[in-house]
Design an enzyme around this catalytic site. Structure first.
Site, mmCIF file in Angstrom:
data_model
loop_
_atom_site.group_PDB
_atom_site.id
_atom_site.type_symbol
_atom_site.label_atom_id
_atom_site.label_comp_id
_atom_site.label_asym_id
_atom_site.label_seq_id
_atom_site.Cartn_x
_atom_site.Cartn_y
_atom_site.Cartn_z
ATOM 1 N N GLY A 81 7.923 -1.228 1.768
ATOM 2 C CA GLY A 81 6.608 -1.836 1.641
ATOM 3 C C GLY A 81 5.528 -0.792 1.462
ATOM 4 O O GLY A 81 5.719 0.387 1.804
ATOM 5 N N GLN B 265 -2.870 2.764 1.869
ATOM 6 C CA GLN B 265 -2.008 3.948 1.718
ATOM 7 C C GLN B 265 -2.227 4.656 0.386
ATOM 8 O O GLN B 265 -1.842 5.812 0.235
ATOM 9 C CB GLN B 265 -0.526 3.557 1.845
ATOM 10 N N CYS C 53 7.521 5.129 7.857
ATOM 11 C CA CYS C 53 6.375 4.788 7.018
ATOM 12 C C CYS C 53 6.218 5.862 5.945
ATOM 13 O O CYS C 53 6.396 7.050 6.225
ATOM 14 C CB CYS C 53 5.123 4.718 7.891
ATOM 15 N N LEU C 54 5.861 5.435 4.738
ATOM 16 C CA LEU C 54 5.671 6.396 3.639
ATOM 17 C C LEU C 54 4.507 7.347 3.927
ATOM 18 O O LEU C 54 4.400 8.400 3.312
ATOM 19 C CB LEU C 54 5.426 5.652 2.321
ATOM 20 N N HIS D 276 4.467 -4.746 9.569
ATOM 21 C CA HIS D 276 4.087 -3.332 9.397
ATOM 22 C C HIS D 276 2.979 -3.202 8.337
ATOM 23 O O HIS D 276 1.982 -2.501 8.550
ATOM 24 C CB HIS D 276 5.346 -2.551 8.996
ATOM 25 N N GLU D 277 3.151 -3.891 7.197
ATOM 26 C CA GLU D 277 2.154 -3.778 6.114
ATOM 27 C C GLU D 277 0.833 -4.428 6.510
ATOM 28 O O GLU D 277 -0.240 -3.910 6.198
ATOM 29 C CB GLU D 277 2.686 -4.385 4.808
ATOM 30 N N HIS E 71 -1.205 -2.170 8.507
ATOM 31 C CA HIS E 71 -1.920 -1.157 7.710
ATOM 32 C C HIS E 71 -3.302 -1.660 7.285
ATOM 33 O O HIS E 71 -4.250 -0.887 7.176
ATOM 34 C CB HIS E 71 -1.140 -0.816 6.435
HETATM 35 NI NI NI Z 1 3.669 2.166 6.521
#
Ligand code: NI
Length: 186
Positions: free
Chosen positions: A46, A51, A90-91, A132-133, A136
């Site tokens: 995701g 981000q 997480c990215l 999670h998204e 963000h």
């Molecule tokens: Ni993340």
């Protein structure tokens, strides 16, 4: 379509609250397309707009073994159920993963790229990814929620990954058994 730069957790932008999308513009459509490209190139599950430095309530989610892509505009969790504890990464956070407790099941309401509302009933990894998204979009990182953080090069982390893989396999076997049993019943 283009791959955008993914911000790291040292960036303050990731701590800000994103604004809802009120109308679809060419800029928003390009952003969605770029987010899909970026997600694919990073091999992530995701990605949320903050981000890539854009404070709008937009996220994309795609599970590795599912061919469904979720484009989420102004997503909201409207129901939750139960609790699961899984490893999360997480990215925007390199080199670590954390154990996070999230609902087992979530119901999410969102808009698609034509601003049409739809709902997702999610369990397992999809439920985790959606929660999670959406976090963000409110400036929350999984590291805020994790009760244990591990270095991804540690043996402890590798043991956890192996344990989760064994559990997934067991789940898949149980599902297959259930399907076979159903067929037998007719
Ligand atoms: Ni993340």
């Amino acid at each position: 379509m283009a791959i955008r730069n993914v911000l790291l957790d040292s960036d303050d932008i990731l701590r800000k609250i994103s604004k809802p999308v009120e109308k679809i513009t060419p800029t928003i459509l390009t952003l969605l397309d770029d987010m899909l490209d970026t997600l694919e190139s990073a091999e992530g599950v995701g990605l949320a707009a903050p981000q890539v430095g854009i404070l709008r309530r937009i996220a994309v989610v795609r599970l590795p073994d599912e061919d469904i892509l979720y484009e989420l505009i102004n997503p909201e969790i409207i129901e939750t159920d139960g609790e699961q504890e899984k490893l999360e990464g997480c990215l925007s956070v390199n080199g670590i993963a954390g154990l996070v407790r999230r609902p087992v099941r979530v119901k999410v309401r969102a808009l698609n790229r034509r601003l049409e509302p739809y709902e997702i009933e999610a369990k397992g990894l999809l439920a985790i990814a959606l929660a999670h998204e959406i976090d963000h979009l409110d400036g929350v990182l999984y590291t805020d929620r994790a009760h244990k953080i591990m270095d991804t090069s540690s043996q402890e982390y590798k043991d956890y990954v192996a344990k989760e893989e064994r559990e997934e396999d067991a789940e898949k076997r149980a599902k297959r058994r259930a399907m076979r049993a159903k067929r037998r019943v007719g």
